[in-house]
Design a protein around this motif. Structure first.
Motif, PDB file in Angstrom:
ATOM      1  N   PHE A  94      54.410  78.267  30.661  1.00  0.00           N
ATOM      2  CA  PHE A  94      55.310  77.111  30.636  1.00  0.00           C
ATOM      3  C   PHE A  94      55.464  76.515  32.032  1.00  0.00           C
ATOM      4  O   PHE A  94      55.346  75.306  32.229  1.00  0.00           O
ATOM      5  CB  PHE A  94      56.672  77.526  30.076  1.00  0.00           C
ATOM      6  N   VAL A  95      55.711  77.384  33.008  1.00  0.00           N
ATOM      7  CA  VAL A  95      55.931  76.896  34.372  1.00  0.00           C
ATOM      8  C   VAL A  95      54.667  76.239  34.921  1.00  0.00           C
ATOM      9  O   VAL A  95      54.721  75.163  35.528  1.00  0.00           O
ATOM     10  CB  VAL A  95      56.398  78.057  35.279  1.00  0.00           C
ATOM     11  N   LEU A  96      53.520  76.864  34.676  1.00  0.00           N
ATOM     12  CA  LEU A  96      52.270  76.292  35.192  1.00  0.00           C
ATOM     13  C   LEU A  96      51.989  74.939  34.549  1.00  0.00           C
ATOM     14  O   LEU A  96      51.549  74.001  35.209  1.00  0.00           O
ATOM     15  CB  LEU A  96      51.100  77.244  34.937  1.00  0.00           C
ATOM     16  N   LEU A  97      52.265  74.829  33.234  1.00  0.00           N
ATOM     17  CA  LEU A  97      52.058  73.542  32.563  1.00  0.00           C
ATOM     18  C   LEU A  97      53.023  72.495  33.089  1.00  0.00           C
ATOM     19  O   LEU A  97      52.639  71.365  33.372  1.00  0.00           O
ATOM     20  CB  LEU A  97      52.240  73.694  31.048  1.00  0.00           C
ATOM     21  N   ALA A  98      54.307  72.886  33.211  1.00  0.00           N
ATOM     22  CA  ALA A  98      55.323  71.933  33.665  1.00  0.00           C
ATOM     23  C   ALA A  98      55.023  71.474  35.093  1.00  0.00           C
ATOM     24  O   ALA A  98      55.241  70.318  35.444  1.00  0.00           O
ATOM     25  CB  ALA A  98      56.708  72.563  33.576  1.00  0.00           C
ATOM     26  N   ALA A  99      54.522  72.404  35.924  1.00  0.00           N
ATOM     27  CA  ALA A  99      54.216  72.048  37.313  1.00  0.00           C
ATOM     28  C   ALA A  99      52.917  71.259  37.402  1.00  0.00           C
ATOM     29  O   ALA A  99      52.578  70.727  38.453  1.00  0.00           O
ATOM     30  CB  ALA A  99      54.119  73.305  38.162  1.00  0.00           C
ATOM     31  N   ARG A 100      52.193  71.192  36.284  1.00  0.00           N
ATOM     32  CA  ARG A 100      50.913  70.487  36.228  1.00  0.00           C
ATOM     33  C   ARG A 100      50.005  70.904  37.383  1.00  0.00           C
ATOM     34  O   ARG A 100      49.546  70.087  38.175  1.00  0.00           O
ATOM     35  CB  ARG A 100      51.125  68.977  36.222  1.00  0.00           C
ATOM     36  N   VAL A 101      49.779  72.226  37.461  1.00  0.00           N
ATOM     37  CA  VAL A 101      48.888  72.732  38.504  1.00  0.00           C
ATOM     38  C   VAL A 101      47.513  72.128  38.278  1.00  0.00           C
ATOM     39  O   VAL A 101      47.096  71.926  37.141  1.00  0.00           O
ATOM     40  CB  VAL A 101      48.825  74.274  38.488  1.00  0.00           C
TER      41      VAL A 101
ATOM     42  N   PRO B 159      60.607  68.628  31.808  1.00  0.00           N
ATOM     43  CA  PRO B 159      59.384  68.853  32.589  1.00  0.00           C
ATOM     44  C   PRO B 159      58.094  68.732  31.780  1.00  0.00           C
ATOM     45  O   PRO B 159      57.018  68.745  32.368  1.00  0.00           O
ATOM     46  CB  PRO B 159      59.563  70.301  33.077  1.00  0.00           C
ATOM     47  N   THR B 160      58.183  68.632  30.441  1.00  0.00           N
ATOM     48  CA  THR B 160      56.951  68.725  29.655  1.00  0.00           C
ATOM     49  C   THR B 160      56.535  67.429  28.974  1.00  0.00           C
ATOM     50  O   THR B 160      55.384  67.301  28.562  1.00  0.00           O
ATOM     51  CB  THR B 160      57.092  69.786  28.530  1.00  0.00           C
ATOM     52  N   LEU B 161      57.443  66.450  28.829  1.00  0.00           N
ATOM     53  CA  LEU B 161      57.091  65.284  28.028  1.00  0.00           C
ATOM     54  C   LEU B 161      56.069  64.372  28.691  1.00  0.00           C
ATOM     55  O   LEU B 161      55.517  63.485  28.056  1.00  0.00           O
ATOM     56  CB  LEU B 161      58.351  64.489  27.657  1.00  0.00           C
ATOM     57  N   ARG B 162      55.788  64.601  29.979  1.00  0.00           N
ATOM     58  CA  ARG B 162      54.716  63.832  30.605  1.00  0.00           C
ATOM     59  C   ARG B 162      53.348  64.399  30.240  1.00  0.00           C
ATOM     60  O   ARG B 162      52.330  63.764  30.474  1.00  0.00           O
ATOM     61  CB  ARG B 162      54.861  63.841  32.123  1.00  0.00           C
ATOM     62  N   LEU B 163      53.329  65.608  29.703  1.00  0.00           N
ATOM     63  CA  LEU B 163      52.063  66.225  29.307  1.00  0.00           C
ATOM     64  C   LEU B 163      51.582  65.579  28.010  1.00  0.00           C
ATOM     65  O   LEU B 163      52.385  65.182  27.175  1.00  0.00           O
ATOM     66  CB  LEU B 163      52.249  67.730  29.092  1.00  0.00           C
TER      67      LEU B 163
ATOM     68  N   PHE C 290      51.088  69.429  25.822  1.00  0.00           N
ATOM     69  CA  PHE C 290      52.483  69.404  25.383  1.00  0.00           C
ATOM     70  C   PHE C 290      52.697  70.411  24.256  1.00  0.00           C
ATOM     71  O   PHE C 290      53.682  71.156  24.253  1.00  0.00           O
ATOM     72  CB  PHE C 290      52.872  67.991  24.916  1.00  0.00           C
ATOM     73  N   ALA C 291      51.747  70.446  23.313  1.00  0.00           N
ATOM     74  CA  ALA C 291      51.879  71.377  22.188  1.00  0.00           C
ATOM     75  C   ALA C 291      51.989  72.812  22.693  1.00  0.00           C
ATOM     76  O   ALA C 291      52.830  73.590  22.228  1.00  0.00           O
ATOM     77  CB  ALA C 291      50.683  71.222  21.244  1.00  0.00           C
ATOM     78  N   MET C 292      51.157  73.170  23.679  1.00  0.00           N
ATOM     79  CA  MET C 292      51.179  74.534  24.184  1.00  0.00           C
ATOM     80  C   MET C 292      52.453  74.817  24.975  1.00  0.00           C
ATOM     81  O   MET C 292      52.988  75.924  24.941  1.00  0.00           O
ATOM     82  CB  MET C 292      49.952  74.799  25.064  1.00  0.00           C
TER      83      MET C 292
END
Lengths: 290, 295
Positions: free
Chosen positions: A274-281, B78-82, B87-89
């Motif tokens: 979750f953190v890695l995705l949110a941080a968009r590494v 933090p995720t809706l820009r994905l 986003f699904a993951m």
């Protein structure tokens, strides 16, 4: 303390080897289709159940069981490809994914109808005592798992980078339209990629159930979740990334289980994702995933 | 009506809230694997407030909805820009974290001389507000459908308003929407909060219908089911998700005709249906056709 760290790392790498194979299968399918196949784990489970059923009824040996697991996985994978992905090529990604979930439900119910008990024994890879190396113990089946995974990766590398089929696969991954114009039969490549990914998954599934010595209907969900997690951790769509992601997941799980217990183990793995995705590494969000 | 029919009908209503929350996000262009988490947040919050602290159900439901909206807003931030699978993951990871936190969650309070409340993997029993207040199952059924009707009217009204056009615009082409001055991130956060509140409302009603909940109720299976309900029912109208739930729970479980083979039949049906109607039975074109026909 240091000895524990090393022992955990050894355990983590052997578990991670199986995760890496699951992640490679997911990545191959994602690479050529830009779709996540939720039925990937359940298709592997289908192969494992076919092998368990054969073992119970005819008492087949280890090698034959491995062949049946892989063949069953490929068969189930082909069914998934035909029904969920071939019709939606160039169409809706969400529809394809939900369709693959629908087939997941089918596989799971089929498993519980044919073999209604929650848990079945599966012949173990190796029954003897573990290998003692000074203060460390190495399970023989763990070593077999690691060696097989390395061999499977080497074979995959050879197929992808040294064969004409591999060239076609890489072309479809990089530029599907150009590959099609260059005379590559894209639908046929996709079918074979599905077969290859399912075979890899079958190898991993066989190693997992044979080293656990048992099989439950949770196997489908478990391998889909582990494969997705490892694939995402290593960077969506990258084959070396899938291997690294699988090993990283194995190591993270082994260490966090040792220090915090099994519930925290899963929590930490998901938190990290979750953190890695949110941080968009950078390594995780370079590929488009519409 | 016998109790069994009432139970099935109530379940159809309950899961419709969850399907609607998945639908809202799909309309705004996001596929969530995690709506079960907010359903769970609603179930736990509502159950704790009525069973442990004696709140009346309506007040507890409102509080649970606020909590569900807040939870999904915070996850969305933090995720809706994905996009797409990312986003699904991310939502899947968040939802699994919620499920594990429910497993680790112990809140035991003494109530009428014995300990009650969430007890980790042992679950949370004794959410008996509707029984303690003498509410018949039929009346609860009517309550669930009345709430569902209110939500549906609200959604239909929103879809016909400017806001609805904004949401569909954001879902179909975010770049284009941004270029005409729509704040895409803000719109998606609003949708996320509304979806969280809807899922939580479904969760409160579910907890009080069942009287017992456990972390396993809120696993990925539930989440993907709600996504499937929204998609097979159709993305053209808010009635689509209801049709999806009705097809699964209503026709197949209600008739018991396919007993034992339910998921094999339903799974195959869904996969084949999606080949021909990738945006569901009631997709945009079908809705337009129906509107022309009857207006």
């Amino acid at each position: 303390m240091l000895a524990d760290l090393i022992q955990n790392s050894l355990d983590g790498v052997t578990a991670g080897a199986a995760y890496a194979l699951f992640a490679l299968g997911f990545t191959l399918i994602f690479g050529v289709l830009r779709r996540a196949n939720l039925a990937y784990g359940p298709a592997i489970m289908f192969g494992c159940y076919a092998a368990t059923w054969t073992h119970l009824n005819f008492g087949a040996g280890l090698l034959l069981l491995a062949v049946i697991t892989i063949a069953g996985g490929v068969l189930a994978g082909a069914y998934v490809e035909r029904l969920c992905f071939a019709p939606h090529r160039g169409g809706s990604a969400i529809a394809a994914m939900v369709a693959s979930f629908a087939l997941w439900m089918q596989f799971e119910e089929l498993a519980t109808i044919v073999m209604p008990r929650h848990l079945y024994a599966f012949p173990a890879l190796y029954d003897g005592p573990p290998l003692e190396l000074g203060p460390f113990t190495l399970r023989i089946d763990g070593l077999v798992m690691l060696a097989t995974a390395i061999a499977a990766c080497a074979l995959l590398w050879w197929i992808l980078y040294r064969s004409r089929f591999g060239l076609a696969v890489r072309a479809v991954i990089e530029q599907p339209a150009a590959a099609s114009l260059a005379g590559i039969n894209v639908p046929w490549v996709l079918v074979r990629v599905f077969a290859l990914a399912s075979a890899l998954g079958g190898v991993a599934g066989y190693l997992v159930v044979a080293s656990h010595g048992q099989i439950t209907p949770m196997l489908g969900m478990w391998s889909t979740l582990k494969g997705l997690l490892a694939m995402m951790l290593g960077g969506l769509g990258s084959l070396p990334g899938a291997v690294l992601g699988g090993l990283a997941l194995g190591l993270i799980e082994a260490h966090s289980q040792w220090f915090f217990g099994p519930q925290w183990r899963d929590l930490i793995a998901y938190l990290l994702l979750f953190v890695l995705l949110a941080a968009r590494v950078p390594w995780m969000t370079t590929r488009s995933a519409s | 009506m016998d109790d069994y029919a009432i139970g099935v009908l109530t379940n159809i209503g309950l899961f419709s809230f969850l399907a609607l929350s998945a639908y809202l996000l799909l309309v705004a262009g996001e596929m969530s694997f995690g709506q079960q988490a907010f359903f769970g947040v609603g179930a736990y919050a509502g159950g704790i407030l009525t069973a442990l602290y004696g709140w009346p159900l309506p007040l507890a439901a409102l509080a649970a909805m606020a909590l569900g909206a807040l939870a999904q807003f915070l996850v969305g931030l933090p995720t809706l820009r994905l996009r797409g699978l990312y986003f699904a993951m991310a939502t899947l990871a968040a939802a699994e974290m919620f499920r594990i936190l429910f497993e680790l969650f112990h809140w035991r309070v003494e109530r009428n001389g014995e300990l009650a409340g969430p007890d980790g993997t042992q679950g949370f029993r004794g959410i008996r507000w509707i029984f303690e207040h003498g509410i018949e199952p039929v009346h609860y059924l009517i309550l669930v459908y009345a709430l569902l009707a209110v939500i549906l009217l609200l959604l239909v009204w929103v879809e016909r308003s400017r806001l609805g056009a904004v949401l569909r615009g954001v879902g179909l082409d975010p770049e284009l929407a941004a270029s005409v001055g729509i704040d895409v991130q803000k719109a998606k956060l609003g949708v996320a909060a509304a979806a969280g509140a809807l899922a939580a409302l479904g969760g409160v009603l579910y907890a009080h219908h069942n009287t017992y909940i456990e972390p396993r109720n809120f696993d990925i299976m539930l989440g993907v089911h709600s996504l499937a309900y929204a998609l097979i029912g159709g993305l053209g109208t808010a009635f689509g998700p209801l049709l999806g739930v009705l097809l699964d729970i209503g026709v197949l479980e209600g008739t018991r005709f396919f007993h034992g083979y339910r998921m094999i039949v339903f799974g195959g049906l869904v996969a084949v249906l999606l080949v021909f109607r990738p945006r569901g039975l009631l997709d945009e074109r079908m809705v337009l056709w129906i509107r022309r026909r009857f207006s």
